[in-house]
Scaffold this active site. Structure first.
Site, PDB file in Angstrom:
ATOM      1  N   ARG A  67     -33.125 -18.151 -15.284  1.00  0.00           N
ATOM      2  CA  ARG A  67     -34.279 -18.539 -14.920  1.00  0.00           C
ATOM      3  C   ARG A  67     -34.808 -19.085 -16.259  1.00  0.00           C
ATOM      4  NH1 ARG A  67     -33.144 -14.832 -11.238  1.00  0.00           N
ATOM      5  NH2 ARG A  67     -34.247 -13.223 -12.453  1.00  0.00           N
ATOM      6  N   GLU A 104     -29.650   0.464 -17.354  1.00  0.00           N
ATOM      7  CA  GLU A 104     -29.721   1.806 -16.681  1.00  0.00           C
ATOM      8  C   GLU A 104     -28.260   2.445 -16.723  1.00  0.00           C
ATOM      9  OE1 GLU A 104     -31.664   1.215 -13.147  1.00  0.00           O
ATOM     10  OE2 GLU A 104     -31.756   3.492 -12.813  1.00  0.00           O
TER      11      GLU A 104
HETATM   12  P1  AMP Z   1     -35.426  -6.431 -18.631  1.00  0.00           P
HETATM   13  O1  AMP Z   1     -34.174  -6.394 -19.772  1.00  0.00           O
HETATM   14  O2  AMP Z   1     -35.194  -5.018 -18.069  1.00  0.00           O
HETATM   15  O3  AMP Z   1     -36.491  -6.757 -19.392  1.00  0.00           O
HETATM   16  O4  AMP Z   1     -35.086  -7.401 -17.502  1.00  0.00           O
HETATM   17  C1  AMP Z   1     -35.511  -8.750 -17.766  1.00  0.00           C
HETATM   18  C2  AMP Z   1     -34.524  -9.602 -16.975  1.00  0.00           C
HETATM   19  O5  AMP Z   1     -34.068  -9.268 -15.548  1.00  0.00           O
HETATM   20  C3  AMP Z   1     -34.952 -11.297 -17.084  1.00  0.00           C
HETATM   21  O6  AMP Z   1     -33.921 -11.876 -17.292  1.00  0.00           O
HETATM   22  C4  AMP Z   1     -35.383 -11.173 -15.344  1.00  0.00           C
HETATM   23  O7  AMP Z   1     -35.190 -12.525 -14.947  1.00  0.00           O
HETATM   24  C5  AMP Z   1     -34.644 -10.112 -14.628  1.00  0.00           C
HETATM   25  N1  AMP Z   1     -35.521  -9.163 -13.923  1.00  0.00           N
HETATM   26  C6  AMP Z   1     -35.680  -7.892 -14.112  1.00  0.00           C
HETATM   27  N2  AMP Z   1     -36.596  -7.541 -13.360  1.00  0.00           N
HETATM   28  C7  AMP Z   1     -36.979  -8.259 -12.363  1.00  0.00           C
HETATM   29  C8  AMP Z   1     -38.007  -8.550 -11.239  1.00  0.00           C
HETATM   30  N3  AMP Z   1     -38.479  -7.605 -10.710  1.00  0.00           N
HETATM   31  N4  AMP Z   1     -38.026  -9.818 -10.619  1.00  0.00           N
HETATM   32  C9  AMP Z   1     -37.243 -10.785 -11.023  1.00  0.00           C
HETATM   33  N5  AMP Z   1     -36.520 -10.784 -12.248  1.00  0.00           N
HETATM   34  C10 AMP Z   1     -36.223  -9.496 -12.793  1.00  0.00           C
END
Ligand code: AMP
Length: 184
Positions: A67, A104
């Site tokens: 995205r 995780e």
């Molecule tokens: P993180 O590495 O935990 O910061 O996760 C970020 C990535 O996961 C991004 O590329 C987001 O598009 C996706 N992502 C994580 N949580 C969500 C959520 N609740 N809704 C949409 N996309 C998410």
């Protein structure tokens, strides 16, 4: 640099759909396809980002798969900068460099082409963009990767910041962080 007023933030937030229990139980997925479908809202967001970054001397916009590509490519074109995709392992065809990060359970890896930031500047400024920051693991790896590839990740931008997960606190303090919408 111009910031959004509360009304404008509420307007953009109202265009993002919450999908409960996707992709697994307990997750509220922030679905930005409803924002993209609304041509006024999508244009409003890209114009806002353009105004925010137009005087920041950005050479490249780098978007995180998948995205981040949508917002990144639209913004790069508006800013008249280059665009670079940061992809999950094994998707880019040419020689790559990569960065691992913890999930995780287990690990994931992001990659860019080795020559992604080759240009007439020795250390070009890069704006990293993604739709959402949660724990910050993906963005941290992407920033480290950009810097490892010989560029300067001067800025990182997220359309949505899940504030309660404190993701931006994990990022390299040398990058300027901007989250358009914060969810607490
Ligand atoms: P993180 O590495 O935990 O910061 O996760 C970020 C990535 O996961 C991004 O590329 C987001 O598009 C996706 N992502 C994580 N949580 C969500 C959520 N609740 N809704 C949409 N996309 C998410």
């Amino acid at each position: 640099m111009s910031l959004l007023i509360d009304e404008e933030k509420k307007y953009l937030l109202s265009k993002i759909r919450d999908v409960k229990d996707f992709p697994k139980p307990g997750i509220v997925f922030k679905d930005i396809t409803t924002l993209l479908k609304d041509k006024e809202a999508f244009n409003f967001l890209i114009e806002h980002l353009y105004n925010y970054y137009k005087d920041r001397d950005i050479d490249f916009v780098a978007g995180i798969e998948s995205r981040g590509f949508i917002f990144g490519a639209a913004l790069a074109n508006r800013l008249k900068t280059s665009f670079t995709p940061i992809r999950k392992k094994g998707k880019l065809p040419y020689t790559t460099i990569s960065e691992k990060y913890a999930l995780e359970y287990g690990f994931d890896e992001v990659e860019i082409h080795i020559d992604a930031f080759e240009c007439d500047k020795e250390r070009p400024n890069v704006l990293l963009i993604d739709d959402l920051i949660a724990t910050g693991g993906t963005a941290k790896a992407a920033i480290d990767l950009i810097n490892k590839a010989g560029a300067n990740c001067s800025d990182a931008c997220f359309i949505i910041d899940l504030k309660f997960l404190n993701g931006t606190e994990n990022l390299d303090k040398k990058s300027d962080i901007y989250s358009v919408l914060e969810i607490s």
